[in-house]
Design an enzyme around this catalytic site. Structure first.
Site, PDB file in Angstrom:
ATOM      1  N   SER A  90       1.343  -9.936  -0.366  1.00  0.00           N
ATOM      2  CA  SER A  90       0.989  -8.511  -0.388  1.00  0.00           C
ATOM      3  C   SER A  90       1.218  -7.767   0.917  1.00  0.00           C
ATOM      4  O   SER A  90       1.387  -6.542   0.919  1.00  0.00           O
ATOM      5  CB  SER A  90      -0.478  -8.346  -0.814  1.00  0.00           C
ATOM      6  OG  SER A  90      -1.333  -9.052   0.075  1.00  0.00           O
ATOM      7  N   LYS A 100       0.808  -1.231   0.000  1.00  0.00           N
ATOM      8  CA  LYS A 100       0.000   0.000   0.000  1.00  0.00           C
ATOM      9  C   LYS A 100       0.835   1.272   0.000  1.00  0.00           C
ATOM     10  O   LYS A 100       0.366   2.335  -0.427  1.00  0.00           O
ATOM     11  CB  LYS A 100      -0.928  -0.003   1.215  1.00  0.00           C
ATOM     12  CG  LYS A 100      -2.091  -0.983   1.128  1.00  0.00           C
ATOM     13  CD  LYS A 100      -3.166  -0.497   0.174  1.00  0.00           C
ATOM     14  CE  LYS A 100      -4.431  -1.323   0.270  1.00  0.00           C
ATOM     15  NZ  LYS A 100      -5.498  -0.814  -0.602  1.00  0.00           N
TER      16      LYS A 100
END
Length: 332
Positions: free
Chosen positions: A311, A58
């Site tokens: 991720s 992110k």
């Protein structure tokens, strides 16, 4: 495949993002996993976004978005809404760029993620028992304070920032056959798909979601945006029942397939990554590996080169023993 004029994000946007985030965001490692390669009868590589600054991918999209703001917009300050990883990416980006930031987090946000977000720089406001209440608070702040809203996934600059992962994959493994990507709102897979398909349209981009929450998979199958949530999921970082408009537009044109995995699949994947690869990941970060271990991707991966995106790794330590204990009996 000519996609630059058809989609909201282009390869040029991703290349610009790469320049913008250079020096602030890590190029993460991508080693071969002997364990997963043996299990899957193919060459499996793990892209370690859990080792990124703030512990997840992110940071890429948040920094690209914030660094592209005008001086006037920066002076107004920004506000974001997130239960975890996006919050931390925005907060650290604000610190690096000297921007005043606020992040609204729901009451149920993990304490470790709230603490990390506060430590990076942003003022954290805890508000709302659900997403609608939390985003309503963000709207109030935008209206009363004039701050710029930083979306978690459905934004051109955010998508382009996440797409820099795709460029890194091709730099390290130009002849990759498949890239397996966790999906929440779709920013990660949309950005990676634009980057990779623009350079080599023969590479398969395959998404993974939890059986309990899979708005993008439902939308992908019906051809229109469709919400879906049947319960909670260990992949809380991908707990998005309704995908973004921009992300869906990209996914429906560039993604090869979307696979669903069970909660047991996710749990067992997390344990396998810890025990066999020495990698601690959160539930969302284990989605791609869960799909590989489930056998549902065999038609794509046997005898081929595949990258599995890890991720994020932001998991409360108290949950690690809980998850490993529950999965121990099932792990071979």
């Amino acid at each position: 495949m000519h996609i630059d004029n058809e989609l909201p994000v282009t390869i040029n946007d991703v290349l610009e993002a790469k320049k913008r985030i250079s020096g602030f965001v890590y190029k993460t490692g991508m080693p071969r996993s002997n364990y997963l390669s043996e299990c899957c009868k193919g060459d499996i590589y793990l892209k370690f976004e859990n080792m990124q600054r703030t512990g997840s991918f992110k940071m890429r999209g948040a920094f690209n978005k914030l660094s592209s703001l005008s001086e006037e917009e920066r002076a107004r300050g920004v506000v974001a809404c997130s239960a975890g990883n996006h919050a931390q990416g925005v907060s650290l980006s604000c610190a690096l760029l000297g921007i005043n930031g606020k992040v609204v987090m729901p009451k149920g946000a993990p304490k470790s993620k709230v603490a990390a977000t506060t430590d990076y720089s942003a003022q954290v406001i805890i508000h709302g028992d659900n997403f609608n209440e939390t985003i309503a608070k963000v709207s109030e702040i935008v209206e009363t304070e004039g701050r710029i809203f930083i979306p978690p996934y459905d934004d051109e600059k955010v998508i382009a920032g996440q797409g820099t992962i795709g460029l890194e994959i091709l730099e390290d493994l130009y002849d990759v056959d498949n890239v397996i990507v966790p999906i929440g709102g779709g920013g990660l897979i949309a950005g990676i798909a634009v980057a990779i398909k623009s350079i080599n349209p023969t590479i398969n981009i395959i998404g993974v979601q939890a059986e309990n929450v899979h708005g993008m998979a439902s939308s992908f199958r019906t051809g229109e945006i469709t919400a879906y949530r049947a319960g909670s999921t260990l992949a809380d970082g991908c707990d998005v029942a309704r995908p973004g408009k921009l992300t869906f537009e990209i996914v429906k044109k560039l993604v090869t397939d979307i696979i669903l995995v069970s909660e047991n699949d996710i749990r067992n994947s997390m344990v396998a990554l810890i025990q066999r690869n020495k990698i601690v990941t959160e539930g969302a970060g284990a989605l791609a590996s869960a799909a590989l271990l489930s056998g549902k991707l065999d038609q794509y991966i046997k005898g081929r080169k595949t990258v599995s995106i890890i991720s994020g790794g932001n998991i409360d330590l108290s949950r690690v023993s809980e998850i490993t204990g529950a999965a121990e009996a099932c792990l071979v």
